[in-house]
Design a protein around this motif. Structure first.
Motif, PDB file in Angstrom:
ATOM      1  N   THR A   5      54.825  34.433 -76.217  1.00 42.98           N
ATOM      2  CA  THR A   5      55.629  33.501 -75.439  1.00 42.98           C
ATOM      3  C   THR A   5      55.272  33.592 -73.965  1.00 42.98           C
ATOM      4  OG1 THR A   5      57.417  33.684 -77.028  1.00 42.98           O
ATOM      5  CG2 THR A   5      57.985  32.811 -74.872  1.00 42.98           C
ATOM      6  N   HIS A   6      55.100  34.795 -73.462  1.00 42.49           N
ATOM      7  CA  HIS A   6      54.725  34.985 -72.060  1.00 42.49           C
ATOM      8  C   HIS A   6      53.364  34.347 -71.796  1.00 42.49           C
ATOM      9  CE1 HIS A   6      54.264  36.750 -68.131  1.00 42.49           C
ATOM     10  NE2 HIS A   6      53.102  37.246 -68.509  1.00 42.49           N
ATOM     11  N   GLU A   8      51.895  31.926 -73.511  1.00 39.44           N
ATOM     12  CA  GLU A   8      52.029  30.472 -73.624  1.00 39.44           C
ATOM     13  C   GLU A   8      52.642  29.886 -72.353  1.00 39.44           C
ATOM     14  OE1 GLU A   8      54.354  30.047 -77.149  1.00 39.44           O
ATOM     15  OE2 GLU A   8      52.682  30.570 -78.463  1.00 39.44           O
ATOM     16  N   ASP A   9      53.663  30.534 -71.827  1.00 41.13           N
ATOM     17  CA  ASP A   9      54.282  30.080 -70.579  1.00 41.13           C
ATOM     18  C   ASP A   9      53.272  30.136 -69.430  1.00 41.13           C
ATOM     19  OD1 ASP A   9      56.676  29.703 -71.891  1.00 41.13           O
ATOM     20  OD2 ASP A   9      57.572  31.581 -71.171  1.00 41.13           O
ATOM     21  N   ALA A  10      52.520  31.205 -69.376  1.00 40.51           N
ATOM     22  CA  ALA A  10      51.524  31.363 -68.316  1.00 40.51           C
ATOM     23  C   ALA A  10      50.431  30.301 -68.426  1.00 40.51           C
ATOM     24  CB  ALA A  10      50.917  32.759 -68.370  1.00 40.51           C
ATOM     25  N   ARG A  12      50.801  27.304 -69.725  1.00 41.42           N
ATOM     26  CA  ARG A  12      51.421  26.054 -69.269  1.00 41.42           C
ATOM     27  C   ARG A  12      51.427  25.989 -67.738  1.00 41.42           C
ATOM     28  NH1 ARG A  12      54.447  26.586 -73.934  1.00 41.42           N
ATOM     29  NH2 ARG A  12      56.075  27.856 -72.989  1.00 41.42           N
ATOM     30  N   GLY A  13      51.675  27.134 -67.109  1.00 42.83           N
ATOM     31  CA  GLY A  13      51.623  27.193 -65.648  1.00 42.83           C
ATOM     32  C   GLY A  13      50.230  26.925 -65.117  1.00 42.83           C
TER      33      GLY A  13
END
Length: 68
Positions: A5-6, A8-10, A12-13
């Motif tokens: 999840t971390h 994937e979030d990164a 996206r950033g």
């Protein structure tokens, strides 16, 4: 699970930053594809901490090289 999840979030950033930085030369779809391609290169790497940074550097280098 939290690591995925971390990451994937990164990622996206990364897409958001690159979209903002290269909005005049690339479409969001092109940037997403470039990020996905660069991200796939690191798919089998066991250490995931720096993958988003490496993906962003790879894509920026490719885009800057293409721009001349």
């Amino acid at each position: 699970m939290a690591v995925e999840t971390h990451e994937e979030d990164a990622i996206r950033g990364v897409v958001e930053r690159l979209t903002s930085a290269y909005d005049e030369t690339c479409t969001p779809e092109q940037l997403e594809a470039a990020v996905a391609t660069a991200h796939a290169v690191f798919s089998e790497r066991p250490v995931r901490d720096f993958v988003p940074v490496l993906v962003e550097r790879t894509v920026r280098a490719l885009l800057n090289e293409a721009a001349g």
